[in-house]
Motif scaffolding. Structure first.
Motif, PDB file in Angstrom:
ATOM      1  N   ALA A   1       0.927  -1.073  -0.203  1.00  0.00           N
ATOM      2  CA  ALA A   1       0.278  -0.166  -0.042  1.00  0.00           C
ATOM      3  C   ALA A   1       0.733   1.570   0.092  1.00  0.00           C
ATOM      4  N   TYR A   2       1.816   1.517   0.711  1.00  0.00           N
ATOM      5  CA  TYR A   2       2.603   2.479   1.016  1.00  0.00           C
ATOM      6  C   TYR A   2       3.322   2.676  -0.681  1.00  0.00           C
ATOM      7  N   ARG A   3       3.939   1.715  -0.955  1.00  0.00           N
ATOM      8  CA  ARG A   3       4.832   1.262  -3.216  1.00  0.00           C
ATOM      9  C   ARG A   3       3.762   2.165  -3.602  1.00  0.00           C
ATOM     10  N   GLU A   4       2.694   1.952  -3.486  1.00  0.00           N
ATOM     11  CA  GLU A   4       1.679   2.176  -4.629  1.00  0.00           C
ATOM     12  C   GLU A   4       1.179   3.878  -4.461  1.00  0.00           C
ATOM     13  N   LEU A   5       1.594   4.657  -3.658  1.00  0.00           N
ATOM     14  CA  LEU A   5       0.830   5.805  -2.627  1.00  0.00           C
ATOM     15  C   LEU A   5       2.186   6.163  -3.369  1.00  0.00           C
ATOM     16  N   CYS A   6       3.417   6.333  -3.038  1.00  0.00           N
ATOM     17  CA  CYS A   6       4.692   6.916  -3.167  1.00  0.00           C
ATOM     18  C   CYS A   6       5.134   6.606  -4.417  1.00  0.00           C
ATOM     19  N   VAL A   7       4.555   5.763  -5.340  1.00  0.00           N
ATOM     20  CA  VAL A   7       4.803   5.532  -7.303  1.00  0.00           C
ATOM     21  C   VAL A   7       3.886   6.854  -7.656  1.00  0.00           C
TER      22      VAL A   7
ATOM     23  N   SER B   1      -2.777  20.782   0.975  1.00  0.00           N
ATOM     24  CA  SER B   1      -3.530  20.913   1.579  1.00  0.00           C
ATOM     25  C   SER B   1      -3.571  20.645   2.964  1.00  0.00           C
ATOM     26  N   LEU B   2      -4.084  20.741   4.291  1.00  0.00           N
ATOM     27  CA  LEU B   2      -4.830  19.643   4.662  1.00  0.00           C
ATOM     28  C   LEU B   2      -5.347  19.078   4.857  1.00  0.00           C
ATOM     29  N   ASP B   3      -6.719  19.330   4.503  1.00  0.00           N
ATOM     30  CA  ASP B   3      -7.584  18.019   3.656  1.00  0.00           C
ATOM     31  C   ASP B   3      -6.969  17.486   3.007  1.00  0.00           C
ATOM     32  N   GLU B   4      -6.219  17.909   2.333  1.00  0.00           N
ATOM     33  CA  GLU B   4      -5.798  16.985   1.440  1.00  0.00           C
ATOM     34  C   GLU B   4      -5.349  15.851   2.076  1.00  0.00           C
ATOM     35  N   LYS B   5      -3.870  16.415   2.210  1.00  0.00           N
ATOM     36  CA  LYS B   5      -2.959  15.686   3.314  1.00  0.00           C
ATOM     37  C   LYS B   5      -4.268  14.289   4.258  1.00  0.00           C
ATOM     38  N   LEU B   6      -5.232  14.400   4.932  1.00  0.00           N
ATOM     39  CA  LEU B   6      -5.987  13.285   5.890  1.00  0.00           C
ATOM     40  C   LEU B   6      -6.309  12.568   4.914  1.00  0.00           C
ATOM     41  N   ASP B   7      -7.283  13.268   3.607  1.00  0.00           N
ATOM     42  CA  ASP B   7      -7.391  12.419   2.647  1.00  0.00           C
ATOM     43  C   ASP B   7      -6.668  11.260   2.545  1.00  0.00           C
ATOM     44  N   VAL B   8      -5.845  11.232   1.872  1.00  0.00           N
ATOM     45  CA  VAL B   8      -4.686  11.034   1.184  1.00  0.00           C
ATOM     46  C   VAL B   8      -3.942   9.854   2.641  1.00  0.00           C
TER      47      VAL B   8
ATOM     48  N   CYS C   1      -6.216   9.460   5.268  1.00  0.00           N
ATOM     49  CA  CYS C   1      -7.472   7.532   5.094  1.00  0.00           C
ATOM     50  C   CYS C   1      -6.890   6.511   4.190  1.00  0.00           C
ATOM     51  N   ALA C   2      -7.217   6.982   2.541  1.00  0.00           N
ATOM     52  CA  ALA C   2      -6.867   6.075   1.330  1.00  0.00           C
ATOM     53  C   ALA C   2      -5.765   5.225   1.546  1.00  0.00           C
ATOM     54  N   HIS C   3      -4.595   5.970   2.366  1.00  0.00           N
ATOM     55  CA  HIS C   3      -3.829   4.769   2.238  1.00  0.00           C
ATOM     56  C   HIS C   3      -3.971   3.496   3.251  1.00  0.00           C
ATOM     57  N   ILE C   4      -4.515   4.365   3.728  1.00  0.00           N
ATOM     58  CA  ILE C   4      -5.007   3.093   5.376  1.00  0.00           C
ATOM     59  C   ILE C   4      -5.934   2.142   4.774  1.00  0.00           C
ATOM     60  N   GLU C   5      -6.797   2.820   4.543  1.00  0.00           N
ATOM     61  CA  GLU C   5      -7.987   2.456   3.557  1.00  0.00           C
ATOM     62  C   GLU C   5      -7.689   0.874   2.691  1.00  0.00           C
ATOM     63  N   LYS C   6      -6.347   1.109   2.089  1.00  0.00           N
ATOM     64  CA  LYS C   6      -5.818   0.181   1.173  1.00  0.00           C
ATOM     65  C   LYS C   6      -4.981  -0.395   2.486  1.00  0.00           C
TER      66      LYS C   6
ATOM     67  N   TYR D   1      -5.810  -4.859   2.041  1.00  0.00           N
ATOM     68  CA  TYR D   1      -3.881  -6.028   2.054  1.00  0.00           C
ATOM     69  C   TYR D   1      -4.761  -6.611   2.851  1.00  0.00           C
ATOM     70  N   LYS D   2      -4.462  -6.325   4.384  1.00  0.00           N
ATOM     71  CA  LYS D   2      -4.516  -6.666   4.871  1.00  0.00           C
ATOM     72  C   LYS D   2      -5.120  -7.572   6.307  1.00  0.00           C
ATOM     73  N   GLY D   3      -6.592  -6.614   5.884  1.00  0.00           N
ATOM     74  CA  GLY D   3      -7.721  -6.774   6.953  1.00  0.00           C
ATOM     75  C   GLY D   3      -7.070  -6.315   8.132  1.00  0.00           C
ATOM     76  N   GLU D   4      -8.630  -4.924   8.810  1.00  0.00           N
ATOM     77  CA  GLU D   4      -8.228  -4.024   9.443  1.00  0.00           C
ATOM     78  C   GLU D   4      -7.343  -4.308  10.823  1.00  0.00           C
ATOM     79  N   TYR D   5      -7.600  -5.380  11.555  1.00  0.00           N
ATOM     80  CA  TYR D   5      -7.188  -5.634  12.917  1.00  0.00           C
ATOM     81  C   TYR D   5      -5.651  -5.816  11.982  1.00  0.00           C
ATOM     82  N   ILE D   6      -4.809  -6.204  11.839  1.00  0.00           N
ATOM     83  CA  ILE D   6      -3.419  -6.269  11.450  1.00  0.00           C
ATOM     84  C   ILE D   6      -2.687  -4.790  10.925  1.00  0.00           C
ATOM     85  N   ALA D   7      -3.243  -4.408  10.124  1.00  0.00           N
ATOM     86  CA  ALA D   7      -3.340  -2.671   9.344  1.00  0.00           C
ATOM     87  C   ALA D   7      -3.628  -2.242   9.944  1.00  0.00           C
ATOM     88  N   LEU D   8      -4.583  -1.713  11.028  1.00  0.00           N
ATOM     89  CA  LEU D   8      -4.493   0.033  11.909  1.00  0.00           C
ATOM     90  C   LEU D   8      -3.144  -0.329  13.059  1.00  0.00           C
TER      91      LEU D   8
END
Length: 323
Positions: free
Chosen positions: A27-33, A255-262, A264-269, A273-280
């Motif tokens: 998820a992190y690699r996809e975001l950074c690319v 902006s702060l809005d964009e930063k926090l939207d990204v 959330c999208a990052h953690i959702e991804k 991939y991993k399920g909520e328990y492990i991912a969070l």
């Protein structure tokens, strides 16, 4: 460089994402690319664990087309086991195989892997040769300045690895004993670039577009590799690209809005991939990074260390926006 290449693999820019254990997952690699990283590398994978068919290690090697070009990094101290690990990695279609010869962590270097390999340059060459012989893709190595101040041998090790078939070398300008604390020695990177016949990737304390440009200029390196400075700030890659392409153009900051939207999208991804328990639980330190520099950051980071569900994340986002 008119073309950004490692071996026959074309990279999308000169700003690359460093492999980071517990952080640079799929998820992190996809975001950074998506934010401009020209290339990314997996978390390091144990060759020994792969030889035992360890499921967690195999999971670390999963890649997607959204992160290409991407490499899989392996570590170990036995040439034959490393070669077998490279073959295992090929099931995930990486563009590059990267060999870790620079990790300073006691858990890794204490067992003879990572930066401990630099104490045995001959073994470094044997490992690279064994991996190159079985790999259908370019093989690269990641090293440090040396083991300690009495054994600065990055140029020697890089030369041996190049002779053994390595297609590029990443160098972190500190010794293993220095870990991440003293200033980076960029002069050793410059010296390595002058002696190497393969691309050199500069690594260590590259925390802004301006710093990346400066390091490229003073070292002559072909690429820069960004690690910790990308935490909560994947935009650093597009900023580096922008400054290198057009130094007169103002850099973009979200902006702060964009930063926090990204965020959330990052953690959702990650959850996908991993399920909520492990991912969070893994995401806690990542969420802390997104709060750096904003109002009430200390309190927000403290609360981020306790999130357990996506609902907790969304509530924390709203709290950050209301401060």
């Amino acid at each position: 460089m008119s073309e950004y290449k490692i071996g026959g693999v074309r990279l999308n820019s000169r700003a690359l994402l460093a492999p980071m254990a517990g952080i640079s997952d799929r998820a992190y690699r996809e975001l950074c690319v998506s934010c401009g990283a020209g290339y990314c590398v997996s978390e390091m994978v144990s060759s020994k664990a792969l030889s035992f068919k360890d499921k967690k290690s195999e999971e670390l090697m999963k890649t997607s087309d959204k992160e290409r070009p991407c490499g899989i990094q392996i570590f170990g101290d036995e040439p034959s086991t490393m070669a077998q690990a490279a073959l295992s990695a090929m099931k995930n279609n990486p563009d590059i195989i990267d060999i870790n010869m620079g990790c300073p962590a006691p858990k890794i270097s204490g067992s003879g892997s990572g930066c401990a390999l630099m104490k045995n340059p001959k073994l470094c060459g044997e490992i690279v040769k064994a991996v190159v012989e079985v790999s259908p893709v370019p093989v690269t190595v990641k090293i440090r300045k040396g083991w300690d101040e009495d054994s600065i041998n990055a140029i020697e090790v890089a030369g041996i690895c190049e002779q053994a078939g390595a297609s590029a070398v990443t160098i972190h300008g500190r010794t293993r004993r220095q870990y991440y604390k003293p200033p980076v020695d960029y002069d050793i990177i410059r010296q390595l670039k002058q002696s190497a016949g393969i691309p050199v990737i500069a690594n260590g304390d590259i925390d802004s577009a301006e710093k990346a440009k400066h390091v490229l200029e003073i070292t002559g390196a072909d690429f820069v590799m960004v690690g910790r400075a990308s935490l909560g700030n994947p935009w650093i890659f597009s900023q580096i690209n922008s400054l290198l392409e057009n130094p007169e153009k103002p850099l973009y900051y979200p902006s702060l809005d964009e930063k926090l939207d990204v965020m959330c999208a990052h953690i959702e991804k990650m959850v996908e991939y991993k399920g909520e328990y492990i991912a969070l639980r893994q995401a806690r330190k990542l969420v802390m990074g997104y709060f750096k520099g904003i109002r009430g950051a200390a309190k927000l980071r403290n609360e981020a260390g306790r999130i357990e569900t996506l609902e907790d994340l969304y509530a924390l986002k709203q709290k950050a926006l209301s401060l």
